[in-house]
Enzyme design. Structure first.
Site, PDB file in Angstrom:
ATOM      1  N   CYS A 313      -0.520 -29.065  56.149  1.00 48.37           N
ATOM      2  CA  CYS A 313       0.195 -28.131  57.032  1.00 48.37           C
ATOM      3  C   CYS A 313       1.232 -28.851  57.902  1.00 48.37           C
ATOM      4  O   CYS A 313       2.268 -29.244  57.395  1.00 48.37           O
ATOM      5  CB  CYS A 313      -0.793 -27.308  57.850  1.00 48.37           C
ATOM      6  N   HIS A 397      -4.570 -24.859  53.588  1.00 53.32           N
ATOM      7  CA  HIS A 397      -5.798 -25.522  54.041  1.00 53.32           C
ATOM      8  C   HIS A 397      -6.805 -25.679  52.905  1.00 53.32           C
ATOM      9  O   HIS A 397      -7.532 -24.736  52.579  1.00 53.32           O
ATOM     10  CB  HIS A 397      -6.417 -24.740  55.197  1.00 53.32           C
ATOM     11  N   GLU A 399      -9.546 -27.288  52.924  1.00 52.79           N
ATOM     12  CA  GLU A 399     -10.932 -27.284  53.400  1.00 52.79           C
ATOM     13  C   GLU A 399     -11.467 -25.882  53.610  1.00 52.79           C
ATOM     14  O   GLU A 399     -12.680 -25.679  53.701  1.00 52.79           O
ATOM     15  CB  GLU A 399     -11.037 -28.081  54.706  1.00 52.79           C
TER      16      GLU A 399
END
Length: 425
Positions: A313, A397, A399
């Site tokens: 990001c 993202h 994760e």
């Protein structure tokens, strides 16, 4: 048969009685004393919430609302998030600093709040805007209600306003600055002036969300939530993670893949990071405008080519600038858990979780830098690779698990990048 009169004076039709055919009619007498007492004192408590808050946007629109959470007046940029749930992860995501988040899903709060889903130690967004606040919670992990959680964290929330209409306005006009207020002494014109005199562009928001000193991260993903365990080689890799607003689950996933992690502040000198002899360097997510933090871009430049690097990001955007590219502010950004991304190398499509208002301009990138991922909603750059310097990055993202775990393999790719680098050195 004659009509029957009940004890409270209700008249039942002929042929119907309080008990007939096995059915019983029950009548409950409600006490009127609380109302009588309140009436006598001139105060009658309403059985519903009143409109005691306002959202005033810079385009001049005013949206009456009901308040939950903390009172006060705050100014921020309003963005919308299309996730169906995950509001606790959103509340604790440092990348939302300086923003109000409007949830497009109409009902929020029905799963309550628990201690396991937090992405940082505190809430960084300026306020939460929702359509309907759930009046009850139903989840086995729930510890408290969303309203109580916001009050404890001194965070503003408003509900019972037309979030669909506001979302359409944001899509047409772009993200708007606004003011949330529960203060009735402030006029609409005062709040409008506040919204128009504030701007998120050019503000360094990273410094306020970054850690103040280095620390070691040791927690792994809880076994109950872990997956992809068969892809790990059992070796350990030393990673320096630059905290631009890092989320806990990024660190947990890295740790679960066998990384020993030292988290450092956003201003940590590159020379000091290299003294730790890292196998790899992570540049984390974070809030705001990447052009407002030139010191971070310079740090990234100094570290390029010295060790494999992975940007997520904000880290992806800083890498884009450090490699010679440019970033730009998107119309309304990407915020949600349902963004399709195509991997240009494999042709596979991932359903990703995203949160960013800025993007890298692919046309500005120099030769040798590859666009590895593309957002299929608007064609924007969602990932980069520069093999000559062992660079990889994602604009979303990996994760996060918005339902599938499509993106988690990116951590394995980072492990492979460090492994190859060690073997060739």
């Amino acid at each position: 048969m004659a009509a029957t009169t009940t004890p409270l004076g209700f008249v039942l039709p002929t042929g119907l009685s309080p008990r007939r055919g096995g059915f019983r009619f029950s009548f409950v007498r409600c006490s009127a004393s609380p109302l009588t007492s309140s009436t006598a004192s001139g105060i009658v408590e309403k059985p519903w919430s009143s409109y005691n808050a306002r959202l005033v946007l810079e385009d001049g629109s005013i949206w009456p609302a009901k308040s939950f959470g903390a009172p006060g007046t705050r100014v921020a940029e309003l963005v919308f998030n299309t996730s169906l749930t995950g509001y606790q992860e959103i509340l604790t995501d440092p990348s939302y600093a300086g923003q109000f988040v409007l949830m497009t899903n109409p009902q929020i709060g029905n799963t309550g709040v628990n201690l396991d889903d937090e992405e940082s130690e505190q809430c960084f967004l300026a306020g939460l805007v929702i359509r309907s606040l759930s009046i009850s919670t139903s989840n086995w992990r729930c510890k408290k209600t969303l309203a109580d959680y916001l009050t404890e964290r001194n965070l503003m929330g408003i509900y019972d306003l037309d979030t669909r209409a506001i979302t359409r306005r944001l899509r047409e006009e772009g993200s708007l600055n606004g003011v949330l207020s529960t203060e009735q002494t402030k006029t609409d014109d005062e709040l409008l002036q506040m919204s128009r005199s504030w701007d998120i562009v050019g503000i360094d928001l990273i410094s306020d969300v970054s850690c103040k000193s280095p620390y070691e991260w040791v927690d792994k993903t809880d076994p109950e939530w872990d997956f992809n365990t068969n892809t790990r080689d059992g070796k350990s890799y030393r990673v320096i993670a630059y905290d631009f607003g890092i989320k806990h689950n990024i660190l947990r996933r890295l740790s679960s893949y066998g990384c020993q992690i030292t988290v450092v502040p956003s201003t940590f000198p590159a020379s000091e990071a290299l003294k730790m002899n890292p196998d790899g360097i992570l540049f984390s997510n974070g809030p705001g405008d990447p052009s407002a933090v030139p010191y971070a871009v310079e740090t990234v430049k100094e570290l390029l080519g010295k060790a494999p690097v992975y940007g997520i990001c904000m880290g992806h955007q800083l890498l884009g600038q450090a490699l010679g590219g440019k970033t730009y502010k998107m119309k309304f950004g990407h915020h949600g858990g349902n963004h399709p991304v195509r991997n240009n190398r494999t042709g596979q499509v991932e359903i990703s979780a995203q949160n960013h208002n800025y993007a890298v301009d692919p046309a500005s990138l120099p030769g040798g830098v590859q666009v590895t991922h593309v957002n299929l909603n608007d064609g924007s750059c969602a990932g980069l690779s520069f093999p000559a310097m062992n660079v990889m990055s994602l604009q979303y993202h990996p994760e996060a698990s918005p339902g599938p775990h499509d993106s988690d393999n990116a951590f394995r790719e980072f492990i492979e990048l460090m492994k190859r680098s060690k073997q060739s050195s």
